[in-house]
Scaffold this motif. Structure first.
Motif, mmCIF file in Angstrom:
data_model
loop_
_atom_site.group_PDB
_atom_site.id
_atom_site.type_symbol
_atom_site.label_atom_id
_atom_site.label_comp_id
_atom_site.label_asym_id
_atom_site.label_seq_id
_atom_site.Cartn_x
_atom_site.Cartn_y
_atom_site.Cartn_z
ATOM 1 N N ALA A 121 0.826 -1.216 0.000
ATOM 2 C CA ALA A 121 0.000 0.000 0.000
ATOM 3 C C ALA A 121 0.856 1.259 0.000
ATOM 4 O O ALA A 121 0.592 2.209 -0.751
ATOM 5 N N ASP A 122 1.884 1.293 0.832
ATOM 6 C CA ASP A 122 2.722 2.492 0.922
ATOM 7 C C ASP A 122 3.506 2.747 -0.364
ATOM 8 O O ASP A 122 3.688 3.894 -0.777
ATOM 9 N N PHE A 123 3.980 1.676 -0.997
ATOM 10 C CA PHE A 123 4.706 1.864 -2.259
ATOM 11 C C PHE A 123 3.763 2.393 -3.335
ATOM 12 O O PHE A 123 4.147 3.257 -4.144
ATOM 13 N N ALA A 124 2.519 1.905 -3.337
ATOM 14 C CA ALA A 124 1.542 2.415 -4.304
ATOM 15 C C ALA A 124 1.315 3.915 -4.098
ATOM 16 O O ALA A 124 1.202 4.682 -5.079
ATOM 17 N N LYS A 125 1.274 4.356 -2.842
ATOM 18 C CA LYS A 125 1.107 5.793 -2.556
ATOM 19 C C LYS A 125 2.305 6.592 -3.063
ATOM 20 O O LYS A 125 2.143 7.679 -3.630
ATOM 21 N N GLU A 126 3.499 6.056 -2.841
ATOM 22 C CA GLU A 126 4.703 6.758 -3.294
ATOM 23 C C GLU A 126 4.755 6.852 -4.821
ATOM 24 O O GLU A 126 5.187 7.858 -5.381
ATOM 25 N N ALA B 167 11.455 -6.881 -7.671
ATOM 26 C CA ALA B 167 12.693 -6.359 -7.099
ATOM 27 C C ALA B 167 13.359 -7.394 -6.191
ATOM 28 O O ALA B 167 14.582 -7.599 -6.234
ATOM 29 N N LEU B 168 12.568 -8.069 -5.367
ATOM 30 C CA LEU B 168 13.112 -9.118 -4.497
ATOM 31 C C LEU B 168 13.632 -10.289 -5.323
ATOM 32 O O LEU B 168 14.682 -10.871 -5.018
ATOM 33 N N ASN B 169 12.902 -10.637 -6.367
ATOM 34 C CA ASN B 169 13.319 -11.714 -7.259
ATOM 35 C C ASN B 169 14.699 -11.424 -7.840
ATOM 36 O O ASN B 169 15.573 -12.301 -7.915
ATOM 37 N N GLN C 35 14.423 3.438 -6.045
ATOM 38 C CA GLN C 35 14.350 3.233 -4.599
ATOM 39 C C GLN C 35 14.448 1.773 -4.172
ATOM 40 O O GLN C 35 15.295 1.423 -3.345
ATOM 41 N N LEU C 36 13.579 0.920 -4.715
ATOM 42 C CA LEU C 36 13.499 -0.456 -4.206
ATOM 43 C C LEU C 36 14.801 -1.224 -4.367
ATOM 44 O O LEU C 36 15.320 -1.813 -3.403
ATOM 45 N N LEU C 37 15.332 -1.261 -5.569
ATOM 46 C CA LEU C 37 16.538 -2.054 -5.809
ATOM 47 C C LEU C 37 17.721 -1.579 -4.969
ATOM 48 O O LEU C 37 18.406 -2.404 -4.348
ATOM 49 N N PRO C 38 17.994 -0.251 -4.889
ATOM 50 C CA PRO C 38 19.108 0.196 -4.036
ATOM 51 C C PRO C 38 18.885 -0.127 -2.549
ATOM 52 O O PRO C 38 19.839 -0.486 -1.854
#
Length: 444
Positions: free
Chosen positions: A259-264, A404-406, A285-288
């Motif tokens: 939810a928070d990532f969708a808001k960002e 990103a996790l993958n 953001q996510l990958l770094p």
């Protein structure tokens, strides 16, 4: 009360008149007489009892008419205020325990059973599913909802006691990391104090790192402890844990959830579509953030097994692998397919493609291999995913987190599983920690 007082008798009505909040413990039934006693006895009853209290050191305490001291062993108490002998966890009787989670979205209660030996999934603590405890929706993070939140905890506490006859000393209460992050400090302290007053139980707010270790303890079989990293993708953050060579929990917490990532993404979207904005923010953001955490905690990347939890992982499993079949465990080193659903990098790619390019395919997975019972269950779950739990933007955001996790944890070179029981792992893990602590305290 001293031993010399056990031969005396007292008027039941006069015991009440001393002080309605006073209790004289250990009176035998025959020591309390009715109001048919002579008035001369009645005249000395009150001062006599008062003297006994003063000389014996018996004090007053607040109890209800249904205090455990006045109950039979088969009837759970009807009130909760100050009824517990301690605010710590104590194993008194039976193998059932209560766990109450106070979160930003409401209050949830679970009844957890302690098994005599490990079950086929490698655990001794399981959710007791005889009856479901009602979730109580209240915004506990809002100071204006404090009374409603405390009342929800009290009702859940009473529900667990009455329906399952569980001693109050065998019920634990904790606040989630999400609530701990959102609620003001003064509000959290007020909730803790009022929950203690209402139930007699201690309540603790846990951190995201602690939550990661509890989820780990709640889902990983005994024979997989040294080879597994757990990743729980929530709505507000992503957390997890693994064990190092010294059996110490190495926990991690990443500041993004579905939810928070969708808001960002929405904030950064500008004039481009949501899918492209999510891709951009993942790169930025996510990958770094994941790479930085992996550098500090390499087990996230090097351990051979990954257990996925959280709502978006459930959606991934439901919408891409709805008909996973159970098989029989032939040895403790194997995992049941209904308890651990294998996830591949291709499944994540399919989920992302359908979420961004083909909504019809996303919500219409192939159910031909499902049993009739499973098909009905999956159809209900799909309806919840589509209309109640996630927006289309949140599904895309969650799919980007999975991608990103993958990439950063190298799912393609590991055995990756969605763990359905992860939704109950937090209360199980927290209870496990409290049971271990109680056992150590008892040894001391």
């Amino acid at each position: 009360m001293g031993s010399e007082d056990f031969g005396k008798t007292y008027l039941a009505e006069d015991i009440h008149k001393l002080d309605e909040n006073c209790v004289i413990s250990n009176l035998k039934r025959e020591q309390v007489v009715s109001n048919v006693s002579k008035s001369s006895f009645k005249a000395i009853a009150i001062p006599l009892i008062a003297g006994i209290i003063a000389t014996s050191g018996v004090g007053c305490r607040t109890v209800s008419s249904s205090s455990p001291n006045l109950q039979t062993s088969t009837s759970p108490p009807k009130e909760t205020e100050n009824q517990c002998s301690t605010d710590k966890l104590i194993k008194k009787s039976g193998n059932l325990f209560g766990a109450i989670e106070v979160g930003s979205k409401g209050v949830k209660g679970k009844v957890i059973q302690e098994l005599p030996t490990l079950n086929e999934d490698g655990t001794k603590l399981i959710v007791f599913r005889k009856e479901k405890i009602e979730d109580r929706n209240v915004n506990a993070a809002d100071p204006n909802s404090k009374l409603a939140a405390v009342e929800a905890v009290k009702l859940t506490f009473q529900d667990i006691q009455k329906r399952f006859n569980i001693s109050c000393e065998q019920i634990v209460i904790f606040g989630s990391s999400g609530l701990a992050q959102k609620a003001p400090a003064a509000h959290k302290e007020a909730i803790v104090q009022e929950v203690r007053q209402a139930t007699g139980r201690a309540m603790k707010f846990i951190t995201a790192e602690e939550e990661g270790s509890f989820v780990f303890d709640g889902v990983v079989p005994e024979w997989r402890l040294k080879e597994t990293v757990v990743v729980d993708i929530g709505s507000g953050n992503t957390k997890g844990a693994y064990l190092d060579s010294n059996n110490k929990h190495i926990t991690f917490s990443l500041p993004f959830g579905t939810a928070d990532f969708a808001k960002e993404v929405k904030k950064s979207q500008g004039n481009i579509d949501f899918t492209k904005a999510a891709e951009n923010l993942k790169q930025k953001q996510l990958l770094p953030q994941i790479a930085s955490e992996v550098q500090l905690k390499p087990g996230m990347q090097t351990l051979p097994r990954v257990y996925l939890g959280g709502g978006i992982s459930w959606a991934l499993s439901t919408l891409t692998l709805p008909c996973s079949k159970e098989y029989t465990v032939k040895g403790e080193k194997q995992d049941r397919l209904d308890s651990f659903v294998p996830i591949s990098s291709e499944n994540i790619k399919t989920f992302y493609y359908n979420a961004t390019q083909d909504k019809k395919a996303l919500f219409n997975p192939d159910l031909s291999n499902c049993s009739a019972e499973r098909r009905e269950e999956v159809q209900k779950d799909i309806a919840k995913i589509k209309t109640d739990i996630f927006s289309e933007d949140q599904l895309i955001a969650g799919a980007e987190i999975l991608r990103a996790l993958n990439q950063e944890l190298n799912f393609s070179g590991k055995q990756v599983f969605f763990v359905p029981s992860a939704k109950d792992a937090l209360p199980i893990g927290y209870l496990k920690q409290q049971l271990d602590k109680a056992e150590k305290d008892a040894d001391k």
